[in-house]
Scaffold this motif. Structure first.
Motif, PDB file in Angstrom:
ATOM      1  N   TYR A  86       0.817  -1.213   0.000  1.00  0.00           N
ATOM      2  CA  TYR A  86       0.000   0.000   0.000  1.00  0.00           C
ATOM      3  C   TYR A  86       0.855   1.270   0.000  1.00  0.00           C
ATOM      4  CZ  TYR A  86      -3.470  -3.489   1.071  1.00  0.00           C
ATOM      5  OH  TYR A  86      -4.263  -4.606   1.008  1.00  0.00           O
ATOM      6  N   ASP A 251     -10.059  -1.284   2.466  1.00  0.00           N
ATOM      7  CA  ASP A 251     -10.603  -0.039   1.933  1.00  0.00           C
ATOM      8  C   ASP A 251     -10.214   1.148   2.810  1.00  0.00           C
ATOM      9  OD1 ASP A 251     -12.170  -0.982   4.013  1.00  0.00           O
ATOM     10  OD2 ASP A 251     -14.062  -0.302   3.145  1.00  0.00           O
ATOM     11  N   GLU A 252     -10.199   0.938   4.114  1.00  0.00           N
ATOM     12  CA  GLU A 252      -9.827   2.010   5.038  1.00  0.00           C
ATOM     13  C   GLU A 252      -8.350   2.394   4.862  1.00  0.00           C
ATOM     14  OE1 GLU A 252     -11.175   4.412   8.456  1.00  0.00           O
ATOM     15  OE2 GLU A 252     -12.277   3.044   7.149  1.00  0.00           O
ATOM     16  N   LYS A 254      -6.466   1.905   2.145  1.00  0.00           N
ATOM     17  CA  LYS A 254      -6.285   2.568   0.852  1.00  0.00           C
ATOM     18  C   LYS A 254      -6.777   4.013   0.889  1.00  0.00           C
ATOM     19  CE  LYS A 254      -6.416  -1.398  -2.314  1.00  0.00           C
ATOM     20  NZ  LYS A 254      -7.191  -2.066  -3.389  1.00  0.00           N
ATOM     21  N   ALA A 255      -7.893   4.234   1.560  1.00  0.00           N
ATOM     22  CA  ALA A 255      -8.421   5.593   1.647  1.00  0.00           C
ATOM     23  C   ALA A 255      -7.474   6.496   2.423  1.00  0.00           C
ATOM     24  CB  ALA A 255      -9.800   5.581   2.298  1.00  0.00           C
ATOM     25  N   TYR A 256      -6.921   5.964   3.519  1.00  0.00           N
ATOM     26  CA  TYR A 256      -5.961   6.754   4.287  1.00  0.00           C
ATOM     27  C   TYR A 256      -4.739   7.080   3.436  1.00  0.00           C
ATOM     28  CZ  TYR A 256      -2.417   8.360   7.403  1.00  0.00           C
ATOM     29  OH  TYR A 256      -1.429   9.131   7.957  1.00  0.00           O
ATOM     30  N   ALA A 258      -4.434   7.343   0.253  1.00  0.00           N
ATOM     31  CA  ALA A 258      -4.746   8.343  -0.770  1.00  0.00           C
ATOM     32  C   ALA A 258      -4.739   9.752  -0.177  1.00  0.00           C
ATOM     33  CB  ALA A 258      -6.093   8.038  -1.401  1.00  0.00           C
ATOM     34  N   LEU A 259      -5.307   9.899   1.018  1.00  0.00           N
ATOM     35  CA  LEU A 259      -5.304  11.203   1.680  1.00  0.00           C
ATOM     36  C   LEU A 259      -3.898  11.614   2.089  1.00  0.00           C
ATOM     37  CD1 LEU A 259      -8.449  10.942   3.953  1.00  0.00           C
ATOM     38  CD2 LEU A 259      -8.077  12.625   2.152  1.00  0.00           C
ATOM     39  N   HIS A 267      -5.823  15.890   4.292  1.00  0.00           N
ATOM     40  CA  HIS A 267      -5.259  14.989   5.293  1.00  0.00           C
ATOM     41  C   HIS A 267      -5.454  15.560   6.694  1.00  0.00           C
ATOM     42  CE1 HIS A 267      -1.572  12.502   6.772  1.00  0.00           C
ATOM     43  NE2 HIS A 267      -2.707  11.855   6.950  1.00  0.00           N
ATOM     44  N   TRP A 270      -9.007  14.969   7.789  1.00  0.00           N
ATOM     45  CA  TRP A 270      -9.215  13.573   8.197  1.00  0.00           C
ATOM     46  C   TRP A 270      -8.695  13.340   9.604  1.00  0.00           C
ATOM     47  CZ3 TRP A 270      -6.267   9.697  10.102  1.00  0.00           C
ATOM     48  CH2 TRP A 270      -6.847   8.422  10.146  1.00  0.00           C
TER      49      TRP A 270
END
Length: 306
Positions: A86, A251-252, A254-256, A258-259, A267, A270
């Motif tokens: 990741y 998914d969590e 990957k989302a982190y 990306a931010l 960021h 978040w």
């Protein structure tokens, strides 16, 4: 004075972090990559804002990036800093590139050896890891390592200085009220790191009653003699996994990532909404998974593997 083996050590995360994680602390970080990271404890450290931290461990993954994003880290000593497939830790990388964080690279084995030296109370231990590398050159210049000839004629060896964190943070499967901890699956560097530390805070999926571990003492991974505080926190490693309990939330993660890659206001927002804002980790979990369906799915996914 309480007996270390029979004193009740159950605390809230808020109380444990306030007592044992102080500004300027050297913090040993448990977990590896996306497995059993002490996310609940790290969220609490970020909320309380104890800064000027030195974070040490083998692979410093998501917990480190959150502490860096919160502006609390000034130095790291690590084998690596990434989430493997990741990607790297983007907040950490930006801080390093900007000169805000001092970094000392090691191999994983070198870090584990330094913890092992601290655990058994010796000033250093020998290893052959890093021989011939520029990483070793930097550690010698920093006074962390020396290269000497084996007195028995085995060639050069590297002596690495013991590492004794002020406090270590780990997440485990279960513990009793006295801090006897059970970890199932891989433990990596954590046992020696805990034994080397002045204090250790352990969050667990479950606190079992006094005496529940007596029938199978061989399952106890870490003695309560080395544990300062025990925090009950189901899903305390989310979004990373706990072997036999729940899978990681891809998914969590990957989302982190990306931010974190974008950085900036997105960021920071978040972090404010998901880490600094919630009153505790249960509130964070309710925000991330209001109905509990994701946690149920992660639990079922792990059951299908084991």
């Amino acid at each position: 004075m309480h007996n270390l083996l029979t004193a009740d050590k159950v605390m809230t995360a808020e109380a444990a972090v306030a007592r044992f994680v102080r500004p300027g602390s050297v913090v040993g970080m448990g977990g590896q990559n996306i497995n059993r990271c002490p996310m609940a404890l790290v969220h609490e450290v970020a909320r309380q804002g104890a800064g000027d931290l030195t974070v040490v461990g083998c692979n410093l993954s998501l917990p480190l990036d959150i502490l860096v994003a919160a502006g609390l880290v000034v130095r790291t000593e690590q084998g690596s800093g990434n989430l493997e497939r990741y990607g790297t830790l983007f907040a950490w990388r930006r801080a390093v590139e900007a000169g805000r964080i001092d970094v000392r690279d090691h191999s994983h084995l070198t870090m584990a050896t330094r913890f092992a030296a601290g655990a058994i109370g010796v000033p250093f231990l020998p290893t052959r890891s890093l021989l011939g590398s520029d990483v070793l050159t930097a550690l010698v210049e920093d006074g962390v390592a020396q290269v000497l000839d084996d007195p028995w004629g085995g060639g050069p060896v590297v002596l690495v200085r013991a590492l004794r964190p002020d406090v270590s943070l780990i997440h485990a499967h279960r513990a009793d009220p006295f801090g006897n901890v059970v970890i199932e699956g891989v433990t990596s560097h954590e046992i020696d790191m805990v034994r080397a530390s002045a204090a250790t805070v352990v969050s667990v999926e479950e606190i079992v009653p006094e005496g529940a571990l007596n029938a199978r003492p061989e399952e106890v991974t870490i003695s309560g003699a080395y544990v300062s505080a025990v925090v009950a926190q189901p899903f305390g490693a989310f979004p990373t996994s706990v072997y036999r309990a729940y899978d990681f939330a891809e998914d969590e993660i990957k989302a982190y990532q990306a931010l974190a890659r974008r950085g900036g206001d997105a960021h920071a927002a978040w972090l404010a909404e998901n880490v600094l804002g919630p009153a505790d980790f249960d509130a964070h979990l309710r925000r991330a998974d209001p109905e509990g369906t994701r946690r149920a799915a992660l639990t079922e996914a792990m059951r299908s593997y084991v």
